[in-house]
Write a protein that holds these residues in place. Sequence first.
Motif, PDB file in Angstrom:
ATOM      1  N   SER A 250      25.699  29.932  41.797  1.00 47.03           N
ATOM      2  CA  SER A 250      26.107  30.362  40.240  1.00 47.03           C
ATOM      3  C   SER A 250      25.196  29.383  39.460  1.00 47.03           C
ATOM      4  O   SER A 250      24.875  28.205  39.869  1.00 47.03           O
ATOM      5  N   ASN A 251      24.687  29.760  38.405  1.00 44.76           N
ATOM      6  CA  ASN A 251      23.903  28.880  37.476  1.00 44.76           C
ATOM      7  C   ASN A 251      24.671  28.179  36.597  1.00 44.76           C
ATOM      8  O   ASN A 251      26.019  28.067  36.406  1.00 44.76           O
ATOM      9  N   ASP A 252      24.144  27.252  36.074  1.00 46.00           N
ATOM     10  CA  ASP A 252      24.746  26.272  35.003  1.00 46.00           C
ATOM     11  C   ASP A 252      25.521  27.076  33.860  1.00 46.00           C
ATOM     12  O   ASP A 252      26.806  26.814  33.378  1.00 46.00           O
ATOM     13  N   ALA A 253      24.753  28.072  33.272  1.00 44.99           N
ATOM     14  CA  ALA A 253      25.604  28.742  32.260  1.00 44.99           C
ATOM     15  C   ALA A 253      26.759  29.513  32.721  1.00 44.99           C
ATOM     16  O   ALA A 253      27.885  29.560  32.025  1.00 44.99           O
ATOM     17  N   TYR A 254      26.762  29.888  34.094  1.00 42.27           N
ATOM     18  CA  TYR A 254      27.857  30.743  34.654  1.00 42.27           C
ATOM     19  C   TYR A 254      29.103  29.589  34.606  1.00 42.27           C
ATOM     20  O   TYR A 254      30.221  29.835  34.352  1.00 42.27           O
ATOM     21  N   CYS A 255      28.966  28.372  35.073  1.00 47.50           N
ATOM     22  CA  CYS A 255      29.821  27.428  35.185  1.00 47.50           C
ATOM     23  C   CYS A 255      30.597  27.001  33.604  1.00 47.50           C
ATOM     24  O   CYS A 255      31.718  26.679  33.634  1.00 47.50           O
ATOM     25  N   ARG A 256      29.494  27.178  32.788  1.00 42.46           N
ATOM     26  CA  ARG A 256      30.124  26.766  31.471  1.00 42.46           C
ATOM     27  C   ARG A 256      31.101  27.750  30.907  1.00 42.46           C
ATOM     28  O   ARG A 256      31.944  27.415  30.235  1.00 42.46           O
ATOM     29  N   TYR A 257      30.592  29.050  31.299  1.00 38.07           N
ATOM     30  CA  TYR A 257      31.544  30.154  30.736  1.00 38.07           C
ATOM     31  C   TYR A 257      32.816  30.077  31.355  1.00 38.07           C
ATOM     32  O   TYR A 257      33.678  30.367  30.457  1.00 38.07           O
ATOM     33  N   TYR A 258      33.075  29.672  32.590  1.00 41.34           N
ATOM     34  CA  TYR A 258      34.237  29.574  33.008  1.00 41.34           C
ATOM     35  C   TYR A 258      35.042  28.113  32.912  1.00 41.34           C
ATOM     36  O   TYR A 258      36.204  28.198  33.392  1.00 41.34           O
ATOM     37  N   GLY A 259      34.226  27.269  32.494  1.00 45.81           N
ATOM     38  CA  GLY A 259      34.625  25.872  32.341  1.00 45.81           C
ATOM     39  C   GLY A 259      35.173  25.071  33.610  1.00 45.81           C
ATOM     40  O   GLY A 259      36.155  24.500  33.413  1.00 45.81           O
ATOM     41  N   GLN A 260      34.449  25.618  34.820  1.00 46.19           N
ATOM     42  CA  GLN A 260      34.593  24.834  35.943  1.00 46.19           C
ATOM     43  C   GLN A 260      33.217  24.401  36.390  1.00 46.19           C
ATOM     44  O   GLN A 260      32.292  24.763  36.281  1.00 46.19           O
TER      45      GLN A 260
ATOM     46  N   ARG B 116      30.601  23.856  39.617  1.00 53.86           N
ATOM     47  CA  ARG B 116      29.966  24.840  40.530  1.00 53.86           C
ATOM     48  C   ARG B 116      30.665  24.858  41.653  1.00 53.86           C
ATOM     49  O   ARG B 116      30.911  25.802  42.401  1.00 53.86           O
ATOM     50  N   GLU B 117      31.089  23.635  42.329  1.00 55.04           N
ATOM     51  CA  GLU B 117      31.752  23.441  43.552  1.00 55.04           C
ATOM     52  C   GLU B 117      33.223  24.237  43.884  1.00 55.04           C
ATOM     53  O   GLU B 117      33.718  24.753  44.665  1.00 55.04           O
ATOM     54  N   ALA B 118      33.758  24.401  42.379  1.00 49.74           N
ATOM     55  CA  ALA B 118      35.180  25.117  42.248  1.00 49.74           C
ATOM     56  C   ALA B 118      34.833  26.754  42.169  1.00 49.74           C
ATOM     57  O   ALA B 118      35.822  27.298  42.455  1.00 49.74           O
ATOM     58  N   LEU B 119      33.452  26.978  41.840  1.00 49.35           N
ATOM     59  CA  LEU B 119      33.322  28.508  41.958  1.00 49.35           C
ATOM     60  C   LEU B 119      32.742  28.961  43.071  1.00 49.35           C
ATOM     61  O   LEU B 119      32.902  30.189  43.458  1.00 49.35           O
ATOM     62  N   ILE B 120      32.028  28.130  43.935  1.00 50.65           N
ATOM     63  CA  ILE B 120      31.484  28.639  44.951  1.00 50.65           C
ATOM     64  C   ILE B 120      32.638  29.046  46.145  1.00 50.65           C
ATOM     65  O   ILE B 120      33.483  28.136  46.281  1.00 50.65           O
ATOM     66  N   GLY B 121      32.417  30.344  46.555  1.00 54.26           N
ATOM     67  CA  GLY B 121      33.536  30.783  47.594  1.00 54.26           C
ATOM     68  C   GLY B 121      34.709  31.417  47.019  1.00 54.26           C
ATOM     69  O   GLY B 121      35.584  31.912  47.510  1.00 54.26           O
ATOM     70  N   ARG B 122      34.780  31.339  45.418  1.00 53.48           N
ATOM     71  CA  ARG B 122      35.923  32.051  44.936  1.00 53.48           C
ATOM     72  C   ARG B 122      35.777  33.418  44.823  1.00 53.48           C
ATOM     73  O   ARG B 122      34.587  34.012  44.572  1.00 53.48           O
ATOM     74  N   LYS B 123      36.826  34.247  45.038  1.00 55.10           N
ATOM     75  CA  LYS B 123      36.692  35.820  45.016  1.00 55.10           C
ATOM     76  C   LYS B 123      36.389  36.091  43.348  1.00 55.10           C
ATOM     77  O   LYS B 123      37.202  35.423  42.564  1.00 55.10           O
ATOM     78  N   TRP B 124      35.647  36.993  43.256  1.00 58.36           N
ATOM     79  CA  TRP B 124      34.945  37.314  41.902  1.00 58.36           C
ATOM     80  C   TRP B 124      36.067  38.065  41.166  1.00 58.36           C
ATOM     81  O   TRP B 124      36.121  37.893  39.737  1.00 58.36           O
ATOM     82  N   MET B 125      36.934  38.816  41.941  1.00 59.85           N
ATOM     83  CA  MET B 125      37.812  39.572  41.199  1.00 59.85           C
ATOM     84  C   MET B 125      39.057  38.531  40.455  1.00 59.85           C
ATOM     85  O   MET B 125      39.923  38.968  39.656  1.00 59.85           O
ATOM     86  N   GLU B 126      39.247  37.398  40.837  1.00 56.84           N
ATOM     87  CA  GLU B 126      39.958  36.289  40.327  1.00 56.84           C
ATOM     88  C   GLU B 126      39.728  36.185  38.909  1.00 56.84           C
ATOM     89  O   GLU B 126      40.540  35.695  38.176  1.00 56.84           O
ATOM     90  N   VAL B 127      38.544  36.497  38.508  1.00 52.88           N
ATOM     91  CA  VAL B 127      38.135  36.104  36.896  1.00 52.88           C
ATOM     92  C   VAL B 127      37.936  37.333  36.158  1.00 52.88           C
ATOM     93  O   VAL B 127      37.765  37.481  34.954  1.00 52.88           O
ATOM     94  N   VAL B 128      38.429  38.576  36.678  1.00 51.32           N
ATOM     95  CA  VAL B 128      38.222  39.728  36.103  1.00 51.32           C
ATOM     96  C   VAL B 128      39.606  40.275  35.328  1.00 51.32           C
ATOM     97  O   VAL B 128      40.523  39.663  36.050  1.00 51.32           O
ATOM     98  N   ALA B 129      39.649  40.347  34.421  1.00 50.61           N
ATOM     99  CA  ALA B 129      40.921  40.739  33.611  1.00 50.61           C
ATOM    100  C   ALA B 129      41.767  41.964  34.424  1.00 50.61           C
ATOM    101  O   ALA B 129      41.111  42.590  34.913  1.00 50.61           O
ATOM    102  N   GLU B 130      43.146  41.804  34.436  1.00 50.33           N
ATOM    103  CA  GLU B 130      43.891  42.414  35.276  1.00 50.33           C
ATOM    104  C   GLU B 130      43.811  43.926  35.001  1.00 50.33           C
ATOM    105  O   GLU B 130      43.701  44.810  35.759  1.00 50.33           O
ATOM    106  N   GLU B 131      43.672  44.311  33.690  1.00 50.85           N
ATOM    107  CA  GLU B 131      43.439  45.784  33.138  1.00 50.85           C
ATOM    108  C   GLU B 131      42.214  46.303  33.665  1.00 50.85           C
ATOM    109  O   GLU B 131      42.104  47.598  33.322  1.00 50.85           O
ATOM    110  N   ASP B 132      41.424  45.720  34.027  1.00 45.67           N
ATOM    111  CA  ASP B 132      40.080  46.015  34.249  1.00 45.67           C
ATOM    112  C   ASP B 132      39.650  45.956  35.895  1.00 45.67           C
ATOM    113  O   ASP B 132      38.811  46.522  36.340  1.00 45.67           O
ATOM    114  N   GLN B 133      40.584  45.424  36.646  1.00 45.69           N
ATOM    115  CA  GLN B 133      40.381  45.317  37.901  1.00 45.69           C
ATOM    116  C   GLN B 133      40.188  46.446  38.954  1.00 45.69           C
ATOM    117  O   GLN B 133      39.420  46.611  39.732  1.00 45.69           O
ATOM    118  N   GLU B 134      40.982  47.433  38.726  1.00 43.46           N
ATOM    119  CA  GLU B 134      40.766  48.835  39.390  1.00 43.46           C
ATOM    120  C   GLU B 134      39.231  49.406  39.063  1.00 43.46           C
ATOM    121  O   GLU B 134      38.806  49.993  40.057  1.00 43.46           O
TER     122      GLU B 134
END
Length: 379
Positions: A2-12, A14-32
């Motif tokens: 992930s690039n720096d902008a991605y890390c700033r957007y989620y406030g975390q 890079r090492e906390a984001l690498i390996g994380r499941k993408w669906m964890e940041v998707v709002a619940e109502e949009d996951q399906e």
Amino acid sequence: MSNDAYCRYYGQPREALIGRKWMEVVAEEDQERVKEHVGRLVACLSPANPTMTEEHQEIGVGGSIRWQQWTDQALFDEQGHLVEFQSVGRDITERKRVEEALAAERSLLRAIIDILPALIYVKDTTCRKIIANHVDLEYMGASTEAEALGKTDFDFYPQDMAARFYARDQAIIQTGQPLLDYEHSILRADGQERWLLTSKVPLRDSAGHVIGLVGVGLDITERRQAEEALRAALETANQSRQALLSVIEDHRQVEEALTTERSLLRTLVDHLPDAIYVKDAACRKTLVNPADYHNIGVATEAEALGKTDFELFPPDLAARFYADDLHVIQSGQPILNREEEITRPDRTRGWQVTSKIPLYDSAGQVVGLVGIGHDITER
């Protein structure tokens, strides 16, 4: 990765984001919906068609819900096997907010256009219909708006009558000058001849160029008939012509001219003679036109906004209005063309025809109502 902008957007970091499941940041109502999108990615993408774009809500820094637009690109190896996805996203929250506001405004505009008891239509520069309300359709003999769109008056009215309408329309479009409060006859599709009081104003784009016209026609046939009867009575009684003209003039006070520099919505609301108002789900006024706040007995719209009928009318009258409002808001069913007696601010009694319809947001939820009161005291 992930690039720096991605890390700033989620406030975390890079090492906390690498390996994380993408669906964890998707709002619940949009996951399906996002899961379905991923399924389409896997099923549809190929070396010949490697990209797909999708929009959904995500959980940003601090738990805020933001809208993102993602363009996903598939990478394939030499054998055409899918290797990985590369995605580029951008925040479209503000665009979504503007779109929702525009959709709400359009919904309100359409609700007002459809509830008004007058012909309301919009034409382009070639005089083809691009909007027609139910009254206009009734006069043309069209069952649905789709039957009228893209057509001209020559498709619905006698040729000589359509030619007169066309000449007036083109004069407005070519000169940019409105045509206000003119009376004319019209032959309906069912063969009835009716009289209309019509105003037409040029419709302009954001650059000020004329792109068509807006027309409003109020049926005044009964008024014309009353005037004729009055004229005959006065002539029989040998009354003066000036007295007759004075009485007729008293009946000719109708809606003010539609202005050319304000939005179509406020133009329709502010210049129609009927009382028009909007209330929220708590029955508080959120919009009133001059006719309505004059009926209320206040001098400006600001004095009525945010208030309920209990703050503006006698208690018994306010309770009746409130009961009707709750019925419309809670049931989603309109109240149409109800004749009712009212008390004016000067304590005189009058009659009006009232219609109230539910107002929906972009999700289809009732968020209030739109009301119109047409004074029929003289009738």
